[in-house]
Design a protein around this motif. Structure first.
Motif, short mmCIF file in Angstrom:
data_model
loop_
_atom_site.label_atom_id
_atom_site.label_comp_id
_atom_site.label_asym_id
_atom_site.label_seq_id
_atom_site.Cartn_x
_atom_site.Cartn_y
_atom_site.Cartn_z
N ASN A 100 3.38 8.83 13.37
CA ASN A 100 4.02 8.34 14.60
C ASN A 100 3.02 8.30 15.75
O ASN A 100 3.00 7.34 16.55
CB ASN A 100 5.20 9.22 14.97
CG ASN A 100 6.33 9.13 13.95
OD1 ASN A 100 6.46 8.11 13.25
ND2 ASN A 100 7.14 10.18 13.86
N MET A 101 2.19 9.36 15.84
CA MET A 101 1.19 9.38 16.90
C MET A 101 0.15 8.27 16.70
O MET A 101 -0.29 7.63 17.66
CB MET A 101 0.52 10.74 16.95
CG MET A 101 -0.58 10.86 18.01
SD MET A 101 0.00 10.46 19.69
CE MET A 101 1.16 11.81 19.98
N GLU A 102 -0.22 8.03 15.45
CA GLU A 102 -1.18 6.96 15.16
C GLU A 102 -0.60 5.61 15.58
O GLU A 102 -1.30 4.75 16.17
CB GLU A 102 -1.53 6.97 13.68
CG GLU A 102 -2.54 5.91 13.30
CD GLU A 102 -2.83 5.90 11.80
OE1 GLU A 102 -3.74 5.17 11.38
OE2 GLU A 102 -2.13 6.64 11.05
N LYS A 103 0.68 5.40 15.30
CA LYS A 103 1.33 4.15 15.69
C LYS A 103 1.39 4.01 17.21
O LYS A 103 1.20 2.92 17.77
CB LYS A 103 2.74 4.09 15.11
CG LYS A 103 2.76 3.97 13.59
CD LYS A 103 4.21 4.00 13.07
CE LYS A 103 4.22 3.91 11.53
NZ LYS A 103 5.61 3.97 11.00
N LEU A 104 1.64 5.15 17.88
CA LEU A 104 1.68 5.11 19.34
C LEU A 104 0.32 4.73 19.93
O LEU A 104 0.24 3.87 20.84
CB LEU A 104 2.10 6.49 19.87
CG LEU A 104 1.97 6.71 21.39
CD1 LEU A 104 2.88 5.75 22.14
CD2 LEU A 104 2.29 8.16 21.75
N LEU A 105 -0.73 5.32 19.41
CA LEU A 105 -2.05 4.99 19.92
C LEU A 105 -2.41 3.54 19.64
O LEU A 105 -2.98 2.84 20.51
CB LEU A 105 -3.09 5.92 19.29
CG LEU A 105 -2.96 7.42 19.61
CD1 LEU A 105 -4.02 8.22 18.86
CD2 LEU A 105 -3.06 7.67 21.11
N GLN A 106 -2.07 3.07 18.45
CA GLN A 106 -2.38 1.69 18.10
C GLN A 106 -1.55 0.73 18.94
O GLN A 106 -2.06 -0.32 19.43
CB GLN A 106 -2.10 1.47 16.59
CG GLN A 106 -2.49 0.09 16.10
CD GLN A 106 -3.99 -0.13 16.21
OE1 GLN A 106 -4.79 0.72 15.82
NE2 GLN A 106 -4.40 -1.28 16.76
N ARG A 107 -0.30 1.08 19.16
CA ARG A 107 0.58 0.22 19.96
C ARG A 107 0.09 0.16 21.41
O ARG A 107 0.12 -0.91 22.05
CB ARG A 107 2.00 0.75 19.88
CG ARG A 107 3.02 -0.15 20.57
CD ARG A 107 4.46 0.25 20.21
NE ARG A 107 4.76 1.62 20.60
CZ ARG A 107 4.96 2.59 19.70
NH1 ARG A 107 4.85 2.33 18.39
NH2 ARG A 107 5.24 3.82 20.09
N SER A 108 -0.35 1.31 21.92
CA SER A 108 -0.84 1.32 23.30
C SER A 108 -2.10 0.47 23.43
O SER A 108 -2.27 -0.26 24.44
CB SER A 108 -1.14 2.76 23.73
OG SER A 108 0.03 3.55 23.67
N GLU A 109 -2.98 0.53 22.44
CA GLU A 109 -4.18 -0.31 22.48
C GLU A 109 -3.80 -1.79 22.46
O GLU A 109 -4.37 -2.61 23.21
CB GLU A 109 -5.08 0.01 21.30
CG GLU A 109 -5.75 1.37 21.38
CD GLU A 109 -6.62 1.64 20.15
OE1 GLU A 109 -6.63 0.79 19.23
OE2 GLU A 109 -7.28 2.69 20.11
N ASP A 110 -2.83 -2.15 21.61
CA ASP A 110 -2.42 -3.55 21.51
C ASP A 110 -1.80 -4.04 22.81
O ASP A 110 -2.05 -5.18 23.26
CB ASP A 110 -1.43 -3.73 20.36
CG ASP A 110 -2.07 -3.45 19.00
OD1 ASP A 110 -3.33 -3.49 18.91
OD2 ASP A 110 -1.32 -3.18 18.02
N GLN A 111 -1.01 -3.19 23.43
CA GLN A 111 -0.37 -3.59 24.69
C GLN A 111 -1.41 -3.83 25.78
O GLN A 111 -1.33 -4.80 26.55
CB GLN A 111 0.64 -2.53 25.12
CG GLN A 111 1.87 -2.47 24.23
CD GLN A 111 2.75 -1.26 24.53
OE1 GLN A 111 2.34 -0.36 25.27
NE2 GLN A 111 3.95 -1.24 23.95
N LEU A 112 -2.39 -2.94 25.88
CA LEU A 112 -3.43 -3.12 26.87
C LEU A 112 -4.23 -4.39 26.59
O LEU A 112 -4.59 -5.15 27.51
CB LEU A 112 -4.36 -1.91 26.89
CG LEU A 112 -3.78 -0.60 27.42
CD1 LEU A 112 -4.86 0.47 27.42
CD2 LEU A 112 -3.20 -0.77 28.81
#
Length: 570
Positions: A57-69
């Motif tokens: 879940n944390m890995e997905k959060l970090l990846q999602r945050s990178e994609d959003q930026l």
């Protein structure tokens, strides 16, 4: 005959018991150990699976945050206009539009702590926090974001940044003069800790792969938990033993860890396994109790019976076995064995009594042998007087002989006093004077303290008579009787010595007399008197009496040693 070593029942029972119990206990121990190890491993794997899920879940959060930026900076027109704006007012206007887009994202993910928008042109800085951070922490964040230049590595990865009480992760994207950054506050991730009791000593925290904690109280304690390939590590922390279970978060320099006290074996067991352990302990205790029970009820009684039989085999027939046994076979064996001992004891007593009767009969027969021997000599003397028509002497001798016979018949018992025996010798010498005109010279040396000591009857008279009968000197006969106490090898004796001047014993006769134990004169007509004395000494004193013959010049000597510790003699 070569002895054969036979196993005893104790060894057989112990061997059979151990042959059954040890493999059983060993198998149960292996089963229990395997079950416990499997349970411990299963518990660790369960925790690791939970950590892996949260790590994902944390890995997905970090990846999602990178994609959003990336989407906002590369595709968003507002950030493009913000970047190329010249005035501060334009930057404020488009910064507002960007923050309105970011606010929903900030509330969407728990661990997102804030967004930051910065442009070196017009020196514009716009933070967006989810929570209220302390002013020093906000200033630290601003100084970091607004620094003139950021190395290329800081724009391509998540950067750990230390605040006053935690470490956050910052990711920056954008251009050289315009930056959009996101902050992930790992301490805000409490969704996976909802199942952990508040009062427990279990700690969940994020840390770098180098082992530096980013969250919880461990951050302020500057603890370091080095990375290991194995997801499980046993370590010592705060003077206690803990187990550390970790799960890496993708390719990021980040891992999720759970630190919990190293619990005992029983804490990992379920109800069935605990019951299995209890059953194993009960079996071990039961086997010990069974062994004690077997020893008490079977092995010890058998050992007691064996010891008693061994002592009985050595001749101690007074022992008896215990007949109070709980096992019927042992009880019957003990009763039968005791009855057998009673029968043996009774037979032995009867045999001993018969032996005593036989000895008494032989002793009486010996005494009867002595008396006719002397009687015949007296009758020969009377016959000689009658031939010489010495009627007065016959009357006198008959009177003396009647007194002598009265002593003989009166003393029909085992022993008489030494005084009585000496008196009988004097009477005999008187008869010799009357019958044959022989008047021996008798010298007596009798110690005063031995006159009342008991001696076998006719034991001295026999040798006095033998001296006169076998004399070689027909003129003068000298006899000497000496009686004194003696001690030989701590044994007290009455020592009686009878000597004469009648020429002594021939050498072959001495050899026979000193070895009477090798000859039997009991039913023969020569040496009857001497053998009678020897045999009666053995019977009366249980083989402790002694008889010795020797010569001193022309003197024949006989010594009697009569034990003083027999038949109550003092």
């Amino acid at each position: 005959m070569k002895s054969v070593t036979r196993p005893n029942i104790k060894r057989i029972l112990y061997t059979a018991f151990l042959a059954i119990s040890i493999p059983t206990l060993f198998l149960l121990f292996l089963l229990t150990t395997y079950t416990i190890r499997r349970q411990i491993k299963s518990d660790r794997e369960d925790i690791h699976i939970q950590l892996t899920q949260e790590s994902s879940n944390m890995e997905k959060l970090l990846q999602r945050s990178e994609d959003q930026l990336t989407n906002l900076t590369a595709l968003g027109t507002d950030f493009q206009i913000f970047h190329y704006s010249d005035t501060k007012l334009q930057k404020f206007q488009y910064a507002y539009n960007i923050t309105e887009i970011l606010k929903p994202l900030l509330n969407q993910d728990t661990c997102l702590g804030g967004f930051f928008l910065y442009s070196t042109q017009a020196d514009y800085y716009q933070p967006l926090y989810k929570l209220h951070y302390s002013y020093p922490d906000q200033k630290l964040m601003k100084d970091f974001i607004t620094q003139p230049e950021h190395p290329a590595r800081e724009r391509n990865c998540w950067i750990p940044f230390s605040l006053s009480d935690r470490t956050v992760l910052i990711r920056m994207v954008g251009y050289d003069t315009s930056i959009l950054a996101v902050m992930v506050d790992l301490s805000l991730d409490d969704s996976f800790s909802l199942n952990i009791p508040a009062a427990s000593d279990i700690r969940l925290f994020y840390a770098s792969k180098a082992g530096q904690p980013y969250t919880s109280a461990l951050y302020s304690e500057n603890c370091v938990f080095p990375y290991a390939k194995n997801y499980f590590t046993k370590l010592t922390y705060d003077q206690k033993t803990y187990q550390l279970i970790r799960s890496s978060i993708g390719d990021y320099d980040l891992q999720l860890c759970q630190l919990m006290p190293y619990r005992g074996i029983l804490s990992h067991l379920n109800l069935f396994q605990k019951i299995l352990i209890i059953v194993l302990c009960i079996l071990i205790t039961s086997m010990s109790l069974i062994l004690v029970y077997l020893y008490k009820k079977l092995i010890f009684p058998i050992q007691t019976l064996t010891t008693t039989m061994s002592e009985v085999g050595k001749g101690n027939l007074s022992l008896r076995t215990n007949e109070i046994y709980d096992i019927e076979e042992l009880h019957n064996l003990s009763v039968t064995f005791n009855q057998m001992l009673d029968n043996i004891q009774q037979l032995k007593l009867e045999t001993y009594e018969k032996k005593l009767d036989l000895q008494q009969a032989r002793l009486q027969y010996l005494q009867l042998q002595i008396r006719p021997h002397f009687y015949l000599n007296c009758l020969k003397g009377l016959f000689s007087m009658a031939e010489k028509k010495q009627y007065g002497e016959i009357q006198e001798s008959i009177l003396a002989l009647s007194e002598y016979f009265r002593y003989i018949f009166k003393n029909n018992k085992d022993c008489v006093s030494l005084t009585e025996e000496i008196h009988s010798v004097s009477s005999y010498l008187t008869l010799q004077k009357l019958y044959f005109g022989i008047e021996p010279d008798l010298i007596m040396d009798i110690s005063a303290d031995v006159t009342e000591i008991q001696v076998p009857p006719l034991s001295i008279l026999t040798f006095v008579e033998n001296s006169i009968k076998h004399r070689s000197n027909l003129n003068e006969i000298k006899l000497q009787i000496k009686a004194i106490p003696a001690i030989i090898d701590t044994q007290h004796y009455l020592n009686i010595t009878i000597s004469d001047n009648c020429g002594g014993f021939p050498s072959d006769t001495l050899n026979v007399l000193n070895h009477l134990d090798k000859h039997d004169f009991l039913y023969k007509d020569y040496n009857v008197g001497i053998y009678n004395v020897y045999y009666r000494l053995n019977l009366t004193y249980n083989g402790q009496g002694r008889l010795a013959f020797y010569n001193i010049g022309q003197q024949g000597c006989v010594e009697l040693f009569i034990p003083l510790a027999q038949k109550g003699i003092d």
